[in-house]
Design a protein around this motif. Structure first.
Motif, short mmCIF file in Angstrom:
data_model
loop_
_atom_site.label_atom_id
_atom_site.label_comp_id
_atom_site.label_asym_id
_atom_site.label_seq_id
_atom_site.Cartn_x
_atom_site.Cartn_y
_atom_site.Cartn_z
N PRO A 35 8.67 3.68 -6.93
CA PRO A 35 7.39 3.31 -6.32
C PRO A 35 7.50 2.26 -5.21
O PRO A 35 6.84 2.39 -4.17
N ALA A 36 8.32 1.23 -5.41
CA ALA A 36 8.42 0.18 -4.40
C ALA A 36 9.11 0.70 -3.15
O ALA A 36 8.67 0.44 -2.02
N ASN A 37 10.21 1.44 -3.31
CA ASN A 37 10.92 1.99 -2.16
C ASN A 37 10.06 3.01 -1.41
O ASN A 37 10.03 3.03 -0.18
N THR A 38 9.34 3.83 -2.15
CA THR A 38 8.46 4.82 -1.52
C THR A 38 7.37 4.14 -0.70
O THR A 38 7.08 4.54 0.43
N GLU A 39 6.77 3.10 -1.25
CA GLU A 39 5.74 2.36 -0.52
C GLU A 39 6.34 1.71 0.73
O GLU A 39 5.72 1.74 1.80
N ALA A 40 7.54 1.14 0.62
CA ALA A 40 8.17 0.49 1.77
C ALA A 40 8.45 1.50 2.89
O ALA A 40 8.18 1.23 4.06
N LEU A 41 9.00 2.65 2.54
CA LEU A 41 9.33 3.65 3.55
C LEU A 41 8.07 4.29 4.13
O LEU A 41 8.01 4.59 5.33
N THR A 42 7.05 4.49 3.30
CA THR A 42 5.78 5.03 3.80
C THR A 42 5.13 4.05 4.78
O THR A 42 4.65 4.45 5.85
N PHE A 70 6.68 1.82 6.56
CA PHE A 70 7.50 1.83 7.78
C PHE A 70 7.10 3.00 8.67
O PHE A 70 6.90 2.85 9.88
N ALA A 71 6.97 4.19 8.08
CA ALA A 71 6.61 5.38 8.85
C ALA A 71 5.21 5.26 9.44
O ALA A 71 4.95 5.79 10.53
N GLU A 72 4.32 4.56 8.75
CA GLU A 72 2.93 4.43 9.21
C GLU A 72 2.73 3.20 10.09
O GLU A 72 1.61 2.97 10.58
N GLY A 73 3.77 2.41 10.28
CA GLY A 73 3.68 1.24 11.15
C GLY A 73 2.84 0.13 10.59
O GLY A 73 2.15 -0.58 11.35
N ARG A 74 2.87 -0.06 9.27
CA ARG A 74 2.09 -1.14 8.64
C ARG A 74 2.98 -1.93 7.70
O ARG A 74 4.11 -1.54 7.39
N ALA A 75 2.46 -3.06 7.23
CA ALA A 75 3.18 -3.86 6.24
C ALA A 75 3.06 -3.20 4.87
O ALA A 75 1.99 -2.68 4.52
N PRO A 76 4.12 -3.19 4.06
CA PRO A 76 4.01 -2.62 2.72
C PRO A 76 3.13 -3.47 1.83
O PRO A 76 3.03 -4.69 2.00
N ASP A 77 2.48 -2.84 0.87
CA ASP A 77 1.63 -3.53 -0.10
C ASP A 77 2.19 -3.24 -1.49
O ASP A 77 2.05 -2.14 -2.01
N PHE A 78 2.84 -4.24 -2.06
CA PHE A 78 3.47 -4.06 -3.37
C PHE A 78 2.56 -4.54 -4.52
O PHE A 78 2.96 -4.50 -5.68
N ALA A 79 1.36 -5.00 -4.20
CA ALA A 79 0.51 -5.62 -5.22
C ALA A 79 0.02 -4.63 -6.27
O ALA A 79 -0.24 -5.01 -7.41
N ASN A 80 -0.12 -3.37 -5.89
CA ASN A 80 -0.71 -2.39 -6.80
C ASN A 80 0.30 -1.40 -7.36
O ASN A 80 -0.07 -0.29 -7.78
N LEU A 81 1.55 -1.78 -7.38
CA LEU A 81 2.57 -0.91 -7.94
C LEU A 81 2.43 -0.86 -9.46
O LEU A 81 1.83 -1.76 -10.08
N PRO A 82 2.98 0.15 -10.11
CA PRO A 82 2.95 0.20 -11.58
C PRO A 82 3.59 -1.03 -12.20
O PRO A 82 4.43 -1.69 -11.57
N ALA A 83 3.22 -1.37 -13.40
CA ALA A 83 3.77 -2.54 -14.09
C ALA A 83 5.29 -2.48 -14.10
O ALA A 83 5.88 -1.44 -14.35
N GLY A 84 5.89 -3.61 -13.84
CA GLY A 84 7.35 -3.68 -13.80
C GLY A 84 7.95 -3.44 -12.43
O GLY A 84 9.15 -3.65 -12.24
N TRP A 85 7.14 -3.01 -11.49
CA TRP A 85 7.62 -2.77 -10.14
C TRP A 85 7.11 -3.84 -9.18
O TRP A 85 7.44 -3.83 -8.02
#
Length: 262
Positions: A238-245, A247-262
């Motif tokens: 989940p974290a890597n997918t959000e980071a790469l998404t 990057f592709a969309e030209g925005r800052a990643p948002d890790f606040a709403n990842l599943p528990a433990g991520w």
């Protein structure tokens, strides 16, 4: 365009990463080219020292994120002959002095390669970052072992965990690099020191490097195994997918709403 430039002078082989439009980010082709260049230099009796630098405004922006995203999403992705692992193998095995001239931005492998260098020179215009946490992945290239050897545990923890920029004065103070130079003096300074070493017997240079590296090899091997497993566990999560998404969309990643433990 030739992605790697090679020039020999006075038993010093200068190797320049040459993907300036991509900030010298490592795609599979560049991983393969540098791996083969290091192996060729090691086997060439006319080469005593390798000096590695980058073309343009970056040393290296690390792994090419567009290609990383393709690797995650495309089941038919074809990796290179050597790839990242082959380059780290070549760095660990390289038995002659390796000098870095960090001419600009350095991220990921553009920083962790310092752990395998014998001398690192850094431009005052350069800045370095290990963006592993911000990409939702783990350290690489035995950096979890080699960086604490260079800079101490707390400095290494900040460099590896924070994904923050490290500027030249901080890098010098921490011991991450050996010398800091003005941009127009960087290559001359690095070449001067490379030429000084290259005038000495290759057999002695190799012996000194071997005796310095041998006590570290077991730790390097163990660190690489740990890192590779962590990287495999996190890649595509989940974290890597959000980071790469992001990057592709030209925005800052948002890790606040990842599943528990991520």
């Amino acid at each position: 365009m030739t992605i790697l430039l090679v020039e020999d002078c006075d038993r010093v082989r200068t190797v320049t990463l040459n993907r300036p439009d991509a900030l010298n980010a490592f795609n599979e082709a560049l991983y393969d080219a540098l791996t083969e260049a290091l192996r060729a230099a090691a086997a060439d009796d006319s080469v005593a020292v390798v000096l590695l630098t980058g073309a343009g405004r970056a040393f290296s922006a690390g792994t090419d994120l567009a290609e990383m995203a393709a690797r995650v999403s495309n089941p038919d992705f074809v990796p290179g002959k050597h790839g990242f692992t082959g380059l780290v193998d070549a760095l660990e095995e390289f038995d002659k002095p390796l000098i870095l001239a960090l001419n600009g931005l350095g991220l990921g492998i553009g920083v962790t390669i310092i752990g395998f260098a014998d001398l690192a020179f850094m431009s005052t215009a350069s800045k370095l970052k290990c963006p592993f946490a911000s990409l939702g992945v783990a350290p690489e290239a035995a950096s979890s072992y080699l960086l604490p050897q260079l800079v101490g545990r707390q400095n290494a923890a900040w460099i590896l965990m924070s994904s923050e920029w490290i500027h030249a004065p901080e890098a010098l103070e921490a011991g991450l690099v050996w010398r800091v130079c003005e941009p127009d003096e960087l290559l001359d300074a690095a070449r001067k020191h490379a030429t000084t070493l290259a005038a000495l017997p290759i057999s002695s240079l190799r012996a000194i490097k071997r005796t310095m590296m041998e006590p570290l090899r077991e730790g390097i091997a163990a660190a690489r195994l740990r890192e590779n497993q962590c990287f495999a566990d996190l890649m595509g999560g989940p974290a890597n997918t959000e980071a790469l998404t992001a990057f592709a969309e030209g925005r800052a990643p948002d890790f606040a709403n990842l599943p528990a433990g991520w």
